[in-house]
Design an enzyme around this catalytic site. Structure first.
Site, short mmCIF file in Angstrom:
data_model
loop_
_atom_site.label_atom_id
_atom_site.label_comp_id
_atom_site.label_asym_id
_atom_site.label_seq_id
_atom_site.Cartn_x
_atom_site.Cartn_y
_atom_site.Cartn_z
N PHE A 207 0.81 -1.23 0.00
CA PHE A 207 0.00 0.00 0.00
C PHE A 207 0.84 1.27 0.00
O PHE A 207 0.36 2.33 -0.40
CB PHE A 207 -0.95 0.01 1.22
CG PHE A 207 -0.27 0.43 2.51
CD1 PHE A 207 -0.07 1.78 2.80
CD2 PHE A 207 0.20 -0.50 3.42
CE1 PHE A 207 0.57 2.18 3.97
CE2 PHE A 207 0.85 -0.12 4.58
CZ PHE A 207 1.05 1.23 4.86
N LYS B 176 -1.10 -7.26 -9.38
CA LYS B 176 -2.08 -7.38 -8.27
C LYS B 176 -1.65 -6.36 -7.21
O LYS B 176 -0.83 -6.64 -6.34
CB LYS B 176 -2.05 -8.80 -7.71
CG LYS B 176 -3.32 -9.27 -7.02
CD LYS B 176 -3.79 -8.40 -5.88
CE LYS B 176 -2.96 -8.57 -4.63
NZ LYS B 176 -3.32 -7.57 -3.57
N GLU C 106 -4.88 -4.03 -2.00
CA GLU C 106 -6.33 -3.79 -1.96
C GLU C 106 -6.67 -2.54 -1.15
O GLU C 106 -7.81 -2.09 -1.16
CB GLU C 106 -7.05 -5.03 -1.40
CG GLU C 106 -6.71 -5.41 0.03
CD GLU C 106 -5.45 -6.26 0.18
OE1 GLU C 106 -4.45 -5.97 -0.51
OE2 GLU C 106 -5.45 -7.20 0.99
N SER D 32 5.35 -6.95 3.35
CA SER D 32 5.86 -7.27 4.69
C SER D 32 6.65 -8.59 4.69
O SER D 32 6.53 -9.40 3.77
CB SER D 32 4.69 -7.36 5.66
OG SER D 32 3.80 -8.36 5.23
N CYS E 31 9.61 1.70 3.73
CA CYS E 31 10.50 0.58 4.06
C CYS E 31 11.92 1.07 4.30
O CYS E 31 12.73 0.34 4.86
CB CYS E 31 10.50 -0.46 2.95
SG CYS E 31 11.30 0.14 1.46
N GLU F 51 9.12 -4.21 13.22
CA GLU F 51 8.87 -3.08 12.32
C GLU F 51 7.53 -2.46 12.72
O GLU F 51 6.49 -3.12 12.61
CB GLU F 51 8.82 -3.55 10.86
CG GLU F 51 8.61 -2.42 9.88
CD GLU F 51 8.46 -2.88 8.43
OE1 GLU F 51 7.77 -3.87 8.18
OE2 GLU F 51 9.04 -2.22 7.55
P1 NAD Z 1 1.56 -6.65 2.94
O1 NAD Z 1 2.59 -7.70 3.01
O2 NAD Z 1 0.43 -6.70 3.88
O3 NAD Z 1 0.88 -6.65 1.47
C1 NAD Z 1 1.66 -6.68 0.30
C2 NAD Z 1 0.87 -7.39 -0.81
O4 NAD Z 1 0.67 -8.76 -0.45
C3 NAD Z 1 -0.51 -6.80 -1.06
O5 NAD Z 1 -0.74 -6.78 -2.46
C4 NAD Z 1 -1.45 -7.76 -0.35
O6 NAD Z 1 -2.70 -7.85 -0.97
C5 NAD Z 1 -0.71 -9.08 -0.48
N1 NAD Z 1 -0.99 -9.96 0.66
C6 NAD Z 1 -1.33 -9.61 1.93
N2 NAD Z 1 -1.46 -10.71 2.71
C7 NAD Z 1 -1.19 -11.76 1.92
C8 NAD Z 1 -1.13 -13.17 2.15
N3 NAD Z 1 -1.39 -13.69 3.35
N4 NAD Z 1 -0.79 -13.98 1.10
C9 NAD Z 1 -0.51 -13.46 -0.12
N5 NAD Z 1 -0.56 -12.14 -0.38
C10 NAD Z 1 -0.88 -11.30 0.62
O7 NAD Z 1 2.35 -5.26 3.00
P2 NAD Z 1 1.76 -3.79 3.19
O8 NAD Z 1 1.24 -3.62 4.56
O9 NAD Z 1 0.86 -3.45 2.04
O10 NAD Z 1 3.09 -2.91 2.99
C11 NAD Z 1 3.95 -2.57 4.04
C12 NAD Z 1 5.14 -3.50 4.10
O11 NAD Z 1 5.86 -3.47 2.87
C13 NAD Z 1 6.16 -3.08 5.16
O12 NAD Z 1 6.62 -4.23 5.82
C14 NAD Z 1 7.28 -2.44 4.35
O13 NAD Z 1 8.56 -2.47 4.97
C15 NAD Z 1 7.25 -3.27 3.11
N6 NAD Z 1 7.86 -2.58 1.99
C16 NAD Z 1 9.09 -3.01 1.57
C17 NAD Z 1 9.72 -2.35 0.53
C18 NAD Z 1 11.08 -2.78 0.06
O14 NAD Z 1 11.49 -2.36 -1.00
N7 NAD Z 1 11.81 -3.58 0.81
C19 NAD Z 1 9.10 -1.25 -0.09
C20 NAD Z 1 7.84 -0.86 0.37
C21 NAD Z 1 7.22 -1.54 1.41
#
Ligand code: NAD
Length: 497
Positions: A150, A174, A177, A227, A282, A382
């Site tokens: 997000f 994808k 959401e 994450s 991140c 985090e």
């Molecule tokens: P998230 O892991 O909740 O979601 C990321 C994606 O995975 C979304 O599209 C979501 O729909 C999908 N998803 C969620 N749960 C899932 C599951 N159980 N199985 C399969 N897919 C699933 O992450 P978020 O809260 O949207 O974003 C924040 C996180 O992203 C933080 O941990 C941040 O550090 C990380 N991040 C990392 C970078 C990097 O380059 N290292 C960059 C930006 C964000």
């Protein structure tokens, strides 16, 4: 149910047949902006099949032609960047300046993708054996997949599909959401540039939709940003199904402050990098490591942090916006409470902040803890909010040892006026992206994004120029050529007979 947003599947935008949807809300007001559909499994299959068919034609389009189309896309994104940033602000709550930055950093990657003909050149070696040359050509993979978080709904999708498309692949995106309107706009603009239909499919949803893409026999490469827990699941499932997978995941980024650092620079850098963007980056700095007498600066940091306040997207005085959701806010408030219970000193508490005119926003004020120990949950986890924790160390060696013991390795930085200290730090630190007097050292896209340890799983060729390696195969060809002189003399002999 309110208006449901479109998906792009097999030839155009349309309404999904999904019966389940998730509301997309404005985090400053809780107003429901639109509903995002949980795309059905039949639709996911249709999207992959359409992308597979489109690939067979797109891979034959010459790289310079693909680049010219991407140049059009880059120009259109630039023209529309403020329109995109306005939509982005609505669904993420980001301040307008922050939203503009999100879009701009994505445009820079599209610029990089326009350079694709030069990036897809192979190598040649003449006479590896007598009359034999070996050369390599770079070819696209097929259907690639992007799963995005997000926190950067413009930049992160743009890290992925333009480069994959530039290489001759097709793509299924994808997005998160929680803020899918910006990605929809990016794909609408993409198709306005004359790209053939079906190069990029856009599906919405959560775990079920992601799993379907990870296990589909026709998807070849998976780019994930999000994450750690989800990243580990994506990496395990994707590789188990023999896909090429790269997962950029969570972080706990430290900034080391040496006693000889410039105080004003330290304070400015720490405030911007810890509470900026509501701490939802991140590469945010969430731990400040004060070495020796540098600890005297903690009070200056507290005083400057107390001046920062969150606010709505169009409030030009606001330091940052709301957290993405009420759940994210509750989670952060839980950590602030835990930090107090675990014995850290809370120098600034943002739990009770309010913003005039926005009583329902997901607000958290700037929060600062000192006397933090490395076994406290505010240090180990985090938090992903505007919370900075301060740790004290006696020497640079101790600071390096603490950072190296941390399981994350996305970004880090050191503030010092000593070249020797900076060089030692850059050499010994076990973190992928290092800043020297720079708090958030995100590389421009002609470099890779290079998180280490639990911040990155899989192929390091992420995001920039080197992502060409992720989105392509190399084919090596060895050819025997007839010796020209031998052939000529053989012909002569035949002619003379
Ligand atoms: P998230 O892991 O909740 O979601 C990321 C994606 O995975 C979304 O599209 C979501 O729909 C999908 N998803 C969620 N749960 C899932 C599951 N159980 N199985 C399969 N897919 C699933 O992450 P978020 O809260 O949207 O974003 C924040 C996180 O992203 C933080 O941990 C941040 O550090 C990380 N991040 C990392 C970078 C990097 O380059 N290292 C960059 C930006 C964000």
């Amino acid at each position: 149910m309110g208006k449901v947003m479109d998906v792009y599947i097999n030839g155009g935008f349309r309404q999904s047949a999904a019966t389940e949807t998730i509301p997309v809300t404005n985090p400053a007001t809780q107003e429901v902006l639109v509903e995002a559909p949980y795309t059905t499994m039949e639709e996911i299959n249709e999207a992959v099949a359409a992308a597979r068919t489109a690939f067979l034609a797109w891979r034959r389009v010459p790289a310079p032609e693909r680049a010219r189309m991407l140049m059009k896309y880059q120009m259109l994104l630039k023209e529309k960047q403020d329109d995109i940033a306005r939509v982005l602000s609505q669904e993420t709550g980001k301040t307008f300046a922050d939203a503009q930055g999100d879009v701009w950093r994505g445009i820079e990657v599209v610029e990089q993708a326009c350079n694709v003909p030069a990036m897809m050149m192979g190598e040649t070696s003449e006479n590896v054996a007598r009359n034999i040359d070996t050369y390599s050509i770079i070819q696209p993979l097929g259907v690639c997949v992007g799963i995005t978080p997000f926190n950067f709904p413009a930049m992160i999708p743009l890290w992925m599909f333009p480069l994959a498309i530039a290489c001759g692949n097709t793509f299924v995106l994808k997005p998160s959401e929680q803020d899918p309107m910006t990605p929809n706009m990016l794909i609408e603009l993409f198709y306005q540039c004359g790209f053939p239909k079906d190069l990029v499919q856009l599906v919405h949803g959560g775990r079920e939709q992601v799993d379907a893409l990870l296990t589909h026999p026709d998807t070849r490469a998976i780019s994930f940003v999000g994450s750690v827990n989800v990243g580990q699941h994506v990496y395990r499932t994707g590789t188990q199904h023999l896909k090429r997978v790269q997962c950029m995941t969570g972080a706990k980024n430290h900034m080391v402050v040496m006693p000889d650092a410039n105080k004003d620079q330290v304070v400015n850098a720490l405030i911007g990098s810890s509470v900026g963007a509501a701490g939802q980056r991140c590469m945010a700095i969430s731990v400040a490591v004060f070495v020796g007498e540098a600890a005297a600066m903690i009070e200056d940091v507290r005083a400057a942090m107390a001046e920062v306040r969150p606010g709505a997207w169009d409030d030009s005085e606001a330091g940052y916006g709301p957290q993405i959701s009420p759940a994210a806010r509750e989670r952060i408030l839980g950590y602030i409470e835990k930090g107090k219970q675990e014995g850290a000193t809370c120098l600034l508490d943002g739990s009770d902040v309010s913003v005039e005119g926005y009583p329902d926003g997901n607000w958290v004020g700037p929060t600062l803890f000192s006397d933090v120990k490395t076994d406290m949950s505010i240090y180990t986890d985090e938090i992903f909010g505007p919370v900075l924790v301060a740790v004290k160390e006696d020497t640079l060696d101790d600071a390096i040892a603490t950072i190296n013991a941390n399981p994350y390795g996305n970004g880090t930085s050191i503030f010092t006026s000593s070249g020797g200290a900076a060089r030692k730090f850059q050499s010994e630190i076990e973190v992928g992206q290092v800043g020297i007097n720079v708090p958030i050292p995100v590389p421009l896209p002609f470099f890779s994004f290079t998180g280490w340890k639990n911040s990155f799983y899989g192929d390091q060729h992420a995001y920039g120029k080197q992502a060409i390696r992720f989105y392509t195969e190399t084919k090596t060809i060895t050819a025997r050529w007839f010796d020209a002189d031998a052939v000529a003399s053989a012909n002569m002999t035949i002619a003379l007979k």
